[in-house]
Design an enzyme around this catalytic site. Structure first.
Site, PDB file in Angstrom:
ATOM      1  N   SER A  98      -9.451  -1.806  -3.948  1.00  0.00           N
ATOM      2  CA  SER A  98      -8.251  -1.815  -5.062  1.00  0.00           C
ATOM      3  C   SER A  98      -7.267  -1.066  -3.911  1.00  0.00           C
ATOM      4  O   SER A  98      -7.547   0.037  -3.530  1.00  0.00           O
ATOM      5  CB  SER A  98      -8.481  -1.547  -6.186  1.00  0.00           C
ATOM      6  N   VAL A 138       0.726  -1.017  -0.082  1.00  0.00           N
ATOM      7  CA  VAL A 138      -0.097  -0.106   0.027  1.00  0.00           C
ATOM      8  C   VAL A 138       0.880   1.110   0.070  1.00  0.00           C
ATOM      9  O   VAL A 138       0.700   2.307  -0.861  1.00  0.00           O
ATOM     10  CB  VAL A 138      -0.855   0.097   1.107  1.00  0.00           C
ATOM     11  N   TYR A 180      -3.915 -10.529  15.708  1.00  0.00           N
ATOM     12  CA  TYR A 180      -3.470  -9.466  14.810  1.00  0.00           C
ATOM     13  C   TYR A 180      -4.755  -8.283  14.969  1.00  0.00           C
ATOM     14  O   TYR A 180      -4.373  -7.210  15.164  1.00  0.00           O
ATOM     15  CB  TYR A 180      -3.431  -9.998  13.449  1.00  0.00           C
ATOM     16  N   SER A 182      -7.809  -2.352  10.440  1.00  0.00           N
ATOM     17  CA  SER A 182      -8.285  -3.578   9.513  1.00  0.00           C
ATOM     18  C   SER A 182      -9.971  -3.850   9.908  1.00  0.00           C
ATOM     19  O   SER A 182     -10.289  -3.542  11.088  1.00  0.00           O
ATOM     20  CB  SER A 182      -7.651  -4.652   9.962  1.00  0.00           C
TER      21      SER A 182
END
Length: 309
Positions: free
Chosen positions: A203, A15, A138, A112
């Site tokens: 994306s 990213v 995580y 996330s």
């Protein structure tokens, strides 16, 4: 007009690399990387620092307007728990506190969607108001980091923006998307003919564009955003799109969903199976309405670049 000075952690990652290209013309970039490649010349300033609870960031933060914190440990094995917390939680908390002291205006944290859970099958679609339910070590570390930053925002002038993306896809993506690309490159048949599940994706191009909006937009201050492309599709349609981007022929063999569930239980990989054939939908309309943001790239746009050098 002076350009904003932006520090990007994990700038040489999947990213981070895309984000640097996205904001290169509008911002002055400082890149934090694990290791500087002395064979590659960069127009941006690069700093080689580890991220933990003791890193001395201060001299690098003077004059920085915005931090985009991408760097993290993604592994969630029990053996990694100590380093997971040291980097993802303590490292983020420490960077946030030093940023506030150095007068950094805004801290954008890439969290996330997993902090809300891993499945929306038969449930309400995730959005910015959903109840938190981290499903792994995580995602627990990501949620702890979110809380640490929000506490700093409450106690200082630092503006915090938290972004919770769904699975990020694009050329050279790691993780599950990279595995799917490798599989489709090698195998002309997949067993998703009967899979009509609904999953949200984003994306890397759209995520980078949204981050660039959050760097500038005043209404992003102290907000939490769930973010996606805004189009929910099945794993059958998703893999079909990948194959088209790779210019590969792909047949979808019709395997009933209960077979996937049974295989998941027998192999102890139920979570991985659910990530393929289960639902995970996100409503990101608030990001669009509050920040007047529309994803500029279609899924086909990003898939079309999978084979480009």
């Amino acid at each position: 007009m002076n350009k904003k000075k932006v520090l990007i952690t994990g700038a040489n990652g999947f990213v981070g690399s895309c984000l640097c290209k996205t904001i290169n013309d509008s911002c002055t970039i400082v890149k934090q990387v694990r290791k500087i490649d002395k064979n590659k010349l960069s127009k941006s300033r690069e700093i080689e620092l580890n991220i933990n609870g003791e890193t001395d960031w201060f001299s690098h933060l003077v004059g920085i307007d915005t931090i985009v914190h991408l760097a993290s440990i993604a592994h969630n094995n029990s053996d990694d728990l100590k380093i997971l917390n040291e980097v993802n939680v303590n490292g983020t908390d420490h960077l946030g506190k030093q940023a506030a002291k150095a007068g950094v205006r805004r801290f954008i944290f890439i969290s996330s969607i997993g902090v809300l859970g891993c499945d929306t099958t038969g449930k309400k679609i995730f959005d910015d108001s959903s109840i938190v339910s981290p499903h792994s070590q995580y995602t627990q570390s990501k949620f702890a980091a979110e809380n640490a930053l929000l506490k700093i925002a409450d106690e200082t002038d630092l503006e915090v923006v938290i972004i919770r993306p769904v699975l990020v896809y694009g050329k050279n993506a790691p993780g599950n998307f990279g595995k799917l690309v490798n599989l489709i490159n090698k195998v002309p048949v997949l067993p998703f003919g009967f899979c009509n599940n609904k999953r949200s994706f984003i994306s890397v191009d759209n995520l980078s564009n949204f981050i660039s909006v959050c760097i500038e937009h005043p209404k992003a201050k102290n907000e939490i955003f769930c973010i996606s492309d805004g189009v929910d599709i099945s794993i059958k349609e998703f893999t079909k799109g990948i194959a088209k981007g790779l210019d590969k022929r792909l047949l979808q063999f019709p395997v009933p969903n209960f077979i996937f569930k049974l295989l998941g239980k027998l192999t102890g990989k139920q979570a991985q199976v659910d990530q393929l054939v289960g639902d995970l939908q996100v409503n990101s309309s608030r990001a669009r309405n509050l920040l007047n943001w529309n994803p500029p790239f279609t899924m086909a746009d990003t898939f079309s670049r999978l084979t480009k050098k």
